[in-house]
Design a protein around this motif. Structure first.
Motif, PDB file in Angstrom:
ATOM      1  N   PRO A 100      39.134  45.243 -62.902  1.00  0.00           N
ATOM      2  CA  PRO A 100      38.672  44.403 -61.782  1.00  0.00           C
ATOM      3  C   PRO A 100      38.993  45.027 -60.419  1.00  0.00           C
ATOM      4  O   PRO A 100      38.157  45.024 -59.512  1.00  0.00           O
ATOM      5  CB  PRO A 100      39.418  43.084 -61.999  1.00  0.00           C
ATOM      6  N   GLN A 101      40.221  45.548 -60.293  1.00  0.00           N
ATOM      7  CA  GLN A 101      40.601  46.197 -59.036  1.00  0.00           C
ATOM      8  C   GLN A 101      39.739  47.426 -58.786  1.00  0.00           C
ATOM      9  O   GLN A 101      39.293  47.660 -57.653  1.00  0.00           O
ATOM     10  CB  GLN A 101      42.075  46.594 -59.081  1.00  0.00           C
ATOM     11  N   ALA A 102      39.499  48.204 -59.825  1.00  0.00           N
ATOM     12  CA  ALA A 102      38.684  49.407 -59.667  1.00  0.00           C
ATOM     13  C   ALA A 102      37.279  49.054 -59.217  1.00  0.00           C
ATOM     14  O   ALA A 102      36.728  49.694 -58.306  1.00  0.00           O
ATOM     15  CB  ALA A 102      38.638  50.184 -60.980  1.00  0.00           C
ATOM     16  N   ARG A 103      36.679  48.020 -59.833  1.00  0.00           N
ATOM     17  CA  ARG A 103      35.318  47.629 -59.442  1.00  0.00           C
ATOM     18  C   ARG A 103      35.271  47.201 -57.976  1.00  0.00           C
ATOM     19  O   ARG A 103      34.341  47.554 -57.238  1.00  0.00           O
ATOM     20  CB  ARG A 103      34.803  46.512 -60.357  1.00  0.00           C
ATOM     21  N   ARG A 104      36.277  46.453 -57.558  1.00  0.00           N
ATOM     22  CA  ARG A 104      36.307  46.002 -56.160  1.00  0.00           C
ATOM     23  C   ARG A 104      36.451  47.191 -55.214  1.00  0.00           C
ATOM     24  O   ARG A 104      35.747  47.282 -54.199  1.00  0.00           O
ATOM     25  CB  ARG A 104      37.471  45.025 -55.960  1.00  0.00           C
ATOM     26  N   LEU A 105      37.346  48.133 -55.546  1.00  0.00           N
ATOM     27  CA  LEU A 105      37.571  49.283 -54.678  1.00  0.00           C
ATOM     28  C   LEU A 105      36.358  50.213 -54.646  1.00  0.00           C
ATOM     29  O   LEU A 105      36.012  50.759 -53.597  1.00  0.00           O
ATOM     30  CB  LEU A 105      38.820  50.043 -55.136  1.00  0.00           C
ATOM     31  N   TYR A 106      35.720  50.387 -55.798  1.00  0.00           N
ATOM     32  CA  TYR A 106      34.496  51.197 -55.812  1.00  0.00           C
ATOM     33  C   TYR A 106      33.428  50.569 -54.917  1.00  0.00           C
ATOM     34  O   TYR A 106      32.744  51.267 -54.157  1.00  0.00           O
ATOM     35  CB  TYR A 106      33.960  51.343 -57.241  1.00  0.00           C
ATOM     36  N   ALA A 107      33.282  49.259 -55.028  1.00  0.00           N
ATOM     37  CA  ALA A 107      32.282  48.587 -54.196  1.00  0.00           C
ATOM     38  C   ALA A 107      32.605  48.759 -52.716  1.00  0.00           C
ATOM     39  O   ALA A 107      31.708  48.994 -51.887  1.00  0.00           O
ATOM     40  CB  ALA A 107      32.209  47.107 -54.558  1.00  0.00           C
ATOM     41  N   ASP A 108      33.891  48.664 -52.374  1.00  0.00           N
ATOM     42  CA  ASP A 108      34.298  48.862 -50.976  1.00  0.00           C
ATOM     43  C   ASP A 108      33.994  50.292 -50.521  1.00  0.00           C
ATOM     44  O   ASP A 108      33.516  50.517 -49.400  1.00  0.00           O
ATOM     45  CB  ASP A 108      35.791  48.566 -50.803  1.00  0.00           C
ATOM     46  N   ALA A 109      34.299  51.267 -51.387  1.00  0.00           N
ATOM     47  CA  ALA A 109      34.051  52.668 -51.036  1.00  0.00           C
ATOM     48  C   ALA A 109      32.567  52.931 -50.853  1.00  0.00           C
ATOM     49  O   ALA A 109      32.146  53.607 -49.903  1.00  0.00           O
ATOM     50  CB  ALA A 109      34.631  53.583 -52.109  1.00  0.00           C
ATOM     51  N   ILE A 110      31.757  52.389 -51.735  1.00  0.00           N
ATOM     52  CA  ILE A 110      30.307  52.551 -51.624  1.00  0.00           C
ATOM     53  C   ILE A 110      29.807  51.968 -50.313  1.00  0.00           C
ATOM     54  O   ILE A 110      28.915  52.532 -49.660  1.00  0.00           O
ATOM     55  CB  ILE A 110      29.617  51.900 -52.841  1.00  0.00           C
ATOM     56  N   GLY A 111      30.388  50.873 -49.886  1.00  0.00           N
ATOM     57  CA  GLY A 111      29.971  50.226 -48.648  1.00  0.00           C
ATOM     58  C   GLY A 111      30.286  51.002 -47.389  1.00  0.00           C
ATOM     59  O   GLY A 111      29.766  50.677 -46.316  1.00  0.00           O
ATOM     60  N   THR A 112      31.124  52.039 -47.493  1.00  0.00           N
ATOM     61  CA  THR A 112      31.458  52.832 -46.301  1.00  0.00           C
ATOM     62  C   THR A 112      30.394  53.879 -45.975  1.00  0.00           C
ATOM     63  O   THR A 112      30.425  54.467 -44.896  1.00  0.00           O
ATOM     64  CB  THR A 112      32.813  53.550 -46.465  1.00  0.00           C
ATOM     65  N   TYR A 113      29.474  54.136 -46.903  1.00  0.00           N
ATOM     66  CA  TYR A 113      28.488  55.203 -46.694  1.00  0.00           C
ATOM     67  C   TYR A 113      27.340  54.715 -45.826  1.00  0.00           C
ATOM     68  O   TYR A 113      26.837  53.610 -45.998  1.00  0.00           O
ATOM     69  CB  TYR A 113      27.947  55.700 -48.039  1.00  0.00           C
ATOM     70  N   VAL A 114      26.935  55.575 -44.910  1.00  0.00           N
ATOM     71  CA  VAL A 114      25.794  55.262 -44.046  1.00  0.00           C
ATOM     72  C   VAL A 114      24.591  56.148 -44.374  1.00  0.00           C
ATOM     73  O   VAL A 114      23.541  56.026 -43.758  1.00  0.00           O
ATOM     74  CB  VAL A 114      26.171  55.412 -42.550  1.00  0.00           C
ATOM     75  N   VAL A 115      24.765  57.053 -45.342  1.00  0.00           N
ATOM     76  CA  VAL A 115      23.671  57.910 -45.813  1.00  0.00           C
ATOM     77  C   VAL A 115      23.374  57.502 -47.248  1.00  0.00           C
ATOM     78  O   VAL A 115      24.172  57.741 -48.159  1.00  0.00           O
ATOM     79  CB  VAL A 115      24.060  59.403 -45.745  1.00  0.00           C
ATOM     80  N   ASP A 116      22.229  56.894 -47.484  1.00  0.00           N
ATOM     81  CA  ASP A 116      21.929  56.298 -48.786  1.00  0.00           C
ATOM     82  C   ASP A 116      21.776  57.315 -49.905  1.00  0.00           C
ATOM     83  O   ASP A 116      22.002  56.989 -51.069  1.00  0.00           O
ATOM     84  CB  ASP A 116      20.644  55.459 -48.704  1.00  0.00           C
ATOM     85  N   ASP A 117      21.380  58.543 -49.577  1.00  0.00           N
ATOM     86  CA  ASP A 117      21.144  59.528 -50.630  1.00  0.00           C
ATOM     87  C   ASP A 117      22.236  60.589 -50.694  1.00  0.00           C
ATOM     88  O   ASP A 117      22.013  61.687 -51.207  1.00  0.00           O
ATOM     89  CB  ASP A 117      19.775  60.192 -50.441  1.00  0.00           C
ATOM     90  N   HIS A 118      23.429  60.272 -50.181  1.00  0.00           N
ATOM     91  CA  HIS A 118      24.517  61.246 -50.205  1.00  0.00           C
ATOM     92  C   HIS A 118      24.920  61.524 -51.660  1.00  0.00           C
ATOM     93  O   HIS A 118      25.071  60.596 -52.452  1.00  0.00           O
ATOM     94  CB  HIS A 118      25.722  60.713 -49.428  1.00  0.00           C
ATOM     95  N   PRO A 119      25.090  62.797 -52.035  1.00  0.00           N
ATOM     96  CA  PRO A 119      25.485  63.108 -53.415  1.00  0.00           C
ATOM     97  C   PRO A 119      26.778  62.422 -53.841  1.00  0.00           C
ATOM     98  O   PRO A 119      26.911  61.994 -54.996  1.00  0.00           O
ATOM     99  CB  PRO A 119      25.645  64.636 -53.408  1.00  0.00           C
TER     100      PRO A 119
END
Length: 272
Positions: free
Chosen positions: A239-258
């Protein structure tokens, strides 16, 4: 209008263009496409109104290439940084330092394009040249050893990267102090390598040290968040990992970044 630059001295033109570059860098992490476009226009103006051999020109070319590299535009970054290397006067110490860093950054782009072994050889040659001129723990040497550690990590050679980056962190603390941005970047890069080899406690300590500093740079905070997500996954704290991954994904401003694609893949692979 750029033609008004002709009304100024060349030194004043350089100052104006350096200010433009600074304003573009300021939006690098919030509006990367705008930042890249503004840097490209500024670089063109530098070449036209100041000249190829001026510091403002090669600093702007480097900044443009690093912006492209940071946001996953590796083909463009490779071309920009390769072209930037041709403008340096190797008889000038400042130019030599910047050419070395540019060559290492160019190698990083090449590594992302599948030329990892060649990239490592290039950076190792740069490190040898820097150590010969400025010493094993001179600032240019540490800068380029940091690039080597980052490339090794990206290539999945985490143990080698951790050895390099542990020494870079110690060197940075001695040269720059424990709280400078260069030291903190070296620490989160070390943390990333440690995550790769499963040394989660050490990695967590490195990320925590970076995050504890006020005003953490956005890219540093992003790296720490990604690393912390992977630590949680490595410890099977789903559960913690899923939340942190979602937070990390939300920091990107380039949608197609590798790197963003990689994070999404890792998140999707987590057990429910």
């Amino acid at each position: 209008m750029d033609w008004t630059l002709n009304l100024c001295s060349r030194r004043r033109r350089a100052q104006i263009l350096a200010d433009r570059r600074g304003r573009a860098v300021a939006v690098m992490f919030t509006a990367p496409a705008e930042a890249e476009a503004r840097m490209a226009r500024t670089l063109d103006a530098c070449r036209r109104y100041v000249g190829e051999g001026w510091v403002v020109t090669f600093h702007t070319a480097w900044a443009l290439g690093m912006t492209q590299l940071t946001h996953g535009r590796y083909v463009a970054a490779e071309a920009t940084l390769r072209a930037a290397m041709t403008g340096y006067d190797l008889g000038d110490e400042a130019h030599r330092r910047w050419r070395h860093c540019t060559r290492s950054a160019w190698a990083m782009a090449r590594a992302e394009l599948g030329h990892g072994d060649e990239a490592i050889r290039d950076i190792e040659e740069v490190i040898t040249a820097c150590a010969s001129e400025w010493g094993e723990y001179g600032a240019p040497t540490l800068e380029n050893r940091g690039y080597l550690g980052a490339v090794l990590t990206r290539l999945g050679r985490g143990r080698e990267a951790a050895e390099v980056l542990t020494d870079v962190v110690h060197g940075r603390i001695g040269v720059d102090g424990p709280r400078t941005r260069r030291t903190l970047c070296a620490r989160h890069d070390l943390g990333t390598a440690l995550v790769q080899i499963g040394e989660f406690d050490r990695a967590e300590a490195e990320f925590a040290a970076v995050e504890a500093e006020p005003g953490t740079y956005p890219s540093c905070a992003q790296v720490c968040l990604e690393g912390t997500a992977r630590i949680a996954a490595g410890r099977r704290k789903w559960p913690q990992a899923r939340r942190l991954y979602a937070d990390a994904i939300g920091t990107y401003v380039v949608d197609d970044h590798p790197d963003l694609r990689k994070l999404r893949t890792e998140l999707a692979a987590l057990p429910e």
